[in-house]
Design a protein around this motif. Structure first.
Motif, PDB file in Angstrom:
ATOM      1  N   VAL A  99      -4.131  -2.368   6.670  1.00 36.93           N
ATOM      2  CA  VAL A  99      -4.442  -2.792   5.307  1.00 36.93           C
ATOM      3  C   VAL A  99      -5.952  -2.983   5.157  1.00 36.93           C
ATOM      4  O   VAL A  99      -6.566  -2.526   4.186  1.00 36.93           O
ATOM      5  N   LEU A 100      -6.568  -3.653   6.122  1.00 33.86           N
ATOM      6  CA  LEU A 100      -8.007  -3.849   6.073  1.00 33.86           C
ATOM      7  C   LEU A 100      -8.742  -2.513   6.116  1.00 33.86           C
ATOM      8  O   LEU A 100      -9.719  -2.301   5.386  1.00 33.86           O
ATOM      9  N   TYR A 101      -8.241  -1.575   6.925  1.00 30.96           N
ATOM     10  CA  TYR A 101      -8.904  -0.278   7.039  1.00 30.96           C
ATOM     11  C   TYR A 101      -8.807   0.515   5.742  1.00 30.96           C
ATOM     12  O   TYR A 101      -9.720   1.265   5.392  1.00 30.96           O
ATOM     13  N   SER A 102      -7.699   0.349   5.010  1.00 29.28           N
ATOM     14  CA  SER A 102      -7.562   1.051   3.735  1.00 29.28           C
ATOM     15  C   SER A 102      -8.610   0.598   2.734  1.00 29.28           C
ATOM     16  O   SER A 102      -9.013   1.364   1.854  1.00 29.28           O
ATOM     17  N   TYR A 103      -9.090  -0.661   2.852  1.00 29.17           N
ATOM     18  CA  TYR A 103     -10.142  -1.166   1.972  1.00 29.17           C
ATOM     19  C   TYR A 103     -11.545  -0.886   2.544  1.00 29.17           C
ATOM     20  O   TYR A 103     -12.477  -0.581   1.794  1.00 29.17           O
ATOM     21  N   ALA A 104     -11.675  -1.036   3.852  1.00 36.00           N
ATOM     22  CA  ALA A 104     -13.004  -0.960   4.482  1.00 36.00           C
ATOM     23  C   ALA A 104     -13.334   0.427   5.020  1.00 36.00           C
ATOM     24  O   ALA A 104     -14.324   0.598   5.731  1.00 36.00           O
ATOM     25  N   ARG A 105     -12.509   1.406   4.680  1.00 37.18           N
ATOM     26  CA  ARG A 105     -12.718   2.750   5.234  1.00 37.18           C
ATOM     27  C   ARG A 105     -14.044   3.340   4.756  1.00 37.18           C
ATOM     28  O   ARG A 105     -14.344   3.353   3.562  1.00 37.18           O
ATOM     29  N   THR A 106     -14.847   3.811   5.698  1.00 35.44           N
ATOM     30  CA  THR A 106     -16.098   4.509   5.415  1.00 35.44           C
ATOM     31  C   THR A 106     -16.236   5.680   6.383  1.00 35.44           C
ATOM     32  O   THR A 106     -15.560   5.729   7.426  1.00 35.44           O
TER      33      THR A 106
END
Length: 476
Positions: A99-106
């Motif tokens: 879930v965090l990666y879906s927001y913080a993906r770069t």
């Protein structure tokens, strides 16, 4: 009775794989730097990751896996950025890392472990400003990914740059010292040559008078013999003792030999002076044929058994640095002579082996070592879309030796490049630089069995064997 809830396995502890003890150099790779090994599955929660970051302050981030496959990377900085947002801790800490990666993906920079440090640092600097501090993902193998702290990469980059600067400084100092030594040696040789030319001039100047005096004495003896046919016995005995008839025939030949020796010595010293010539700031017109002949004269002792074919065309004086151009001719001709001498040794060894293996050896046809020099005036080369001159002088120096092996060919091409010229400064690389940088010319190299060129586009030329150097000099 409800079954107890299964707890997810704990996160693996991160490891810091220290770099080796070997000092960094220009060829060092990312595998030589300290790398962080920390791969976790994306179903773990943000709280677990935050606890690991708290226990390991130097850990730059985490590599996320999805069922054992690479998913992405979350850096420590990105995690903190989302946790300090409103309701960030309540939203992201209990949630899965996916879930965090879906927001913080770069976009992240992923490189292999075999990437040079200098290349990796340059690629990292080209990232957008918001990604400058992000760690680099280093792929060791298809299943293993590690993280490289950007600060460790920058430190290694500047250390290597410092080493490179020091190496260049030392090489420049060495080149300056060598240049000064060569200049001093050139001045010394020029002085010695001048001192040799003085007595040679005396010999050469007096030979004319000596030849005249000898002719007059011979005429006087002939006149005495004509008017006094009866010669006393004492004079007859003296004529027999000194072999007067032989002396009359041999004395002109002796004077001619002295003249030839003085002329040869004068030409040799003049060639030596020309070779040691210190160039001026600006180029001056020079006779290319005289330059070639002077170098061949200096190399005459090594040309025994090698045939020199001169196909000289009609060339105007060429504006050039004669001293540097003589060095180029010396390097090329020396390379050709070495190739022919090595071929002669190999042929001799092979012939001896065949004689030992067979009692009947037929006649063997061997190519006579030969160097062919061809000069002519031509139009602009094909690889000059905007030539600096419409007419060019070409000098082709070809030998019928064994040619250049493929491995050595690649080394020669590497030495021609600007990046590797300082590391591999061979005589041919120096010659290439003199022709292209100093004279604005072209320098081509061709060899069999493959056609080898120092440029992707070169004038067409077919040779059956051996090596050919071709130099183009503009007529401005």
């Amino acid at each position: 009775m409800p079954s107890p809830k299964r707890s997810s396995p704990k996160l693996p502890l991160p490891r810091l794989l220290e770099a080796g003890s070997q000092a960094l150099c220009l060829e060092s790779l990312l595998a030589d730097l300290p790398l962080h090994e920390f791969q976790v599955e994306s179903h773990h929660t943000g709280m677990e990751l935050a606890q690991i970051f708290e226990q390991h302050p130097s850990l730059p981030g985490v590599v996320l896996l999805e069922h054992g496959c690479f998913l992405g990377m979350i850096s420590r900085q990105r995690l903190l950025e989302f946790l300090i947002r409103p309701r960030g801790t309540a939203l992201f800490l209990p949630s899965a890392l996916s879930v965090l990666y879906s927001y913080a993906r770069t976009e992240h920079l992923m490189l292999t472990a075999s990437t040079p440090i200098l290349t990796a640092a340059q690629m990292a600097l080209r990232r957008p400003p918001e990604q400058q501090s992000e760690p680099v993902v280093v792929q060791v193998d298809p299943q293993t990914y590690r993280l490289l702290d950007i600060h460790d990469l920058n430190i290694a980059y500047w250390q290597i740059r410092g080493v490179e600067t020091q190496v260049r400084y030392e090489r420049t100092q060495t080149q300056m010292i060598q240049t000064e030594k060569m200049a001093s040696l050139g001045r010394l040789v020029d002085g010695v040559a001048h001192e040799i030319l003085d007595p040679v001039g005396f010999i050469w100047g007096n030979l004319t008078h000596l030849s005249t005096y000898t002719t007059q004495i011979m005429q006087l003896l002939a006149a005495y013999e004509q008017h006094f046919p009866e010669v006393p016995p004492e004079i007859t005995d003296l004529q027999d003792e000194i072999e007067l008839d032989y002396l009359r025939n041999d004395l002109p030949q002796t004077i001619g030999s002295i003249r030839a020796g003085a002329d040869r010595l004068k030409n040799l010293v003049t060639s030596l002076q020309n070779f040691c010539h210190i160039d001026d700031v600006y180029p001056k017109p020079a006779n290319i044929h005289d330059c070639l002949d002077s170098i061949l004269l200096l190399l005459k002792s090594r040309l025994s058994g090698i045939q020199i074919v001169r196909n000289y065309g009609h060339l105007p004086p060429v504006s050039c640095f004669a001293g540097q151009l003589n060095q180029v001719f010396m390097n090329i001709l020396t390379n050709a002579i070495n190739a022919l001498l090595n071929q002669a040794v190999q042929q001799e060894v092979a012939s001896e082996l065949r004689k030992r293996q067979s009692s009947i050896v037929g006649p063997e046809e061997q190519l006579k070592p030969q160097i062919t020099i061809t000069t002519q005036v031509r139009s602009a080369p094909a690889d000059s879309p905007d030539p600096i001159a419409s007419r060019w002088v070409t000098i082709q120096i070809a030998d019928n030796g064994p040619g250049i092996p493929a491995a050595k060919y690649q080394q020669i091409l590497d030495s021609f490049s600007v990046e590797n010229r300082a590391d591999k400064e061979t005589s041919l690389a120096v010659s290439y630089q003199i022709i292209t940088a100093k004279h604005g010319g072209r320098f081509y190299l061709r060899s069999q069995p493959e056609t080898i060129m120092a440029s992707s586009v070169a004038p067409a030329c077919s040779i059956n064997h051996g090596t050919e150097f071709e130099i183009w000099l503009p007529l401005v």
